[in-house]
Write a protein that holds these residues in place. Structure first.
Motif, PDB file in Angstrom:
ATOM      1  N   ALA A 138      11.681  73.329  -9.640  1.00 44.75           N
ATOM      2  CA  ALA A 138      11.645  73.850 -10.778  1.00 44.75           C
ATOM      3  C   ALA A 138      12.483  74.740 -11.455  1.00 44.75           C
ATOM      4  N   HIS A 166       5.305  75.727 -10.243  1.00 41.77           N
ATOM      5  CA  HIS A 166       5.750  74.880 -10.960  1.00 41.77           C
ATOM      6  C   HIS A 166       5.975  75.149 -12.606  1.00 41.77           C
ATOM      7  N   GLN A 204       5.059  68.549 -14.506  1.00 40.52           N
ATOM      8  CA  GLN A 204       5.073  69.733 -13.508  1.00 40.52           C
ATOM      9  C   GLN A 204       3.519  70.291 -13.399  1.00 40.52           C
TER      10      GLN A 204
END
Length: 288
Positions: free
Chosen positions: A228, A155, A271
């Motif tokens: 991502a 991430h 994230q």
């Protein structure tokens, strides 16, 4: 600064230095970031999964890495980075931490994941190994440590997207007024931005209601990889380079001013939150 952050600050500082000195792709998320992701996960797994994680960690001595602890979830979250400093014994794991796909190329994992040597493939592998109760506890604990860590790595946008600069490792960066010569763009996202994002706003370590967590936890490692990668292209590099990322040469140094940093904090928080909740789902699938 919280007592927890004060305790981790020397580790985090060391992680930033490691980012600057490490040959090749750097660490993703410092100790504070990885520990926060792991703690979000532990707050959201089922009680049965939590007990199984704690039971596996009681086997920490079987790893035979006394300088790299694995007795707590915080230890476990950074164990895969720690063992990279043990020389040839774990050198084969270096490419498992990232999968940089060119931000100006079409998204595909195949070139970045040759022979399974990338972060998303290793996450899938670790879930399978952790699920296999016939394996020795040492192997399952190692898989647990890698899983906890690699979900965080996946991430971190600069472990997913690359602009021909080793995921920002070759780009010097200024973080507001903080301008040490050794700090690079990767290092900014790894530690100071992560620590700022976690510390700003409501506590991230909490039990999320099912209706809030479920949409975040949906998808596969490939879906999360693409997500991502897009953030790397559309947020990370655009905020650093400005304008059309693919029409702009990567400069030797970029500067993130206070306004840019404030704009990036919600992205970084999201994230980290995603990583924690998705890790919880994978742990429940493997151990629940």
């Amino acid at each position: 600064m919280t007592a927890y952050l004060r305790r981790l600050f020397p580790i985090a500082r060391a992680a930033i230095i490691a980012v600057a000195l490490w040959p090749g792709p750097a660490l993703a998320y410092g100790a504070y970031g990885h520990a926060t992701i792991a703690r979000i996960a532990m707050a959201n797994v089922s009680p049965g999964t939590r007990l199984k994680v704690l039971a596996l960690m009681k086997q920490a001595q079987t790893l035979e890495t006394p300088s790299c602890k694995a007795a707590t979830i915080d230890d476990l979250s950074v164990w895969p980075d720690c063992i990279r400093g043990l020389g040839p014994r774990f050198s084969y794991t270096a490419s498992w931490h990232y999968q940089n796909v060119g931000v100006c190329d079409a998204f595909t994992l195949k070139p970045a994941c040759k022979d399974g040597n990338c972060v998303s493939a290793q996450i899938d592998r670790d879930v399978k190994l952790l699920r296999d109760r016939t394996l020795p506890s040492r192997e399952r604990l190692m898989s647990l440590a890698f899983l906890v860590h690699f979900v965080g790595d996946l991430h971190m946008p600069l472990h997913a997207g690359d602009h021909g600069d080793l995921g920002g490792n070759q780009v010097k960066a200024s973080y507001g007024i903080y301008t040490p010569d050794w700090l690079n763009l990767h290092g900014v996202w790894d530690t100071p931005l992560a620590e700022r994002a976690i510390s700003d706003g409501p506590p991230m370590i909490r039990r999320y209601p099912r209706e809030e967590a479920a949409p975040i936890q949906a998808g596969s490692t490939e879906d999360w990889s693409r997500e991502a990668w897009q953030i790397s292209r559309d947020v990370t590099y655009r905020s650093a380079l400005g304008g059309d990322v693919c029409a702009t040469a990567v400069p030797a140094r970029v500067r993130l001013d206070d306004r840019t940093i404030n704009d990036l904090i919600p992205v970084q928080r999201r994230q980290i939150e995603r990583a924690g909740l998705r890790l919880a789902r994978l742990l429940d699938e493997a151990l629940g």
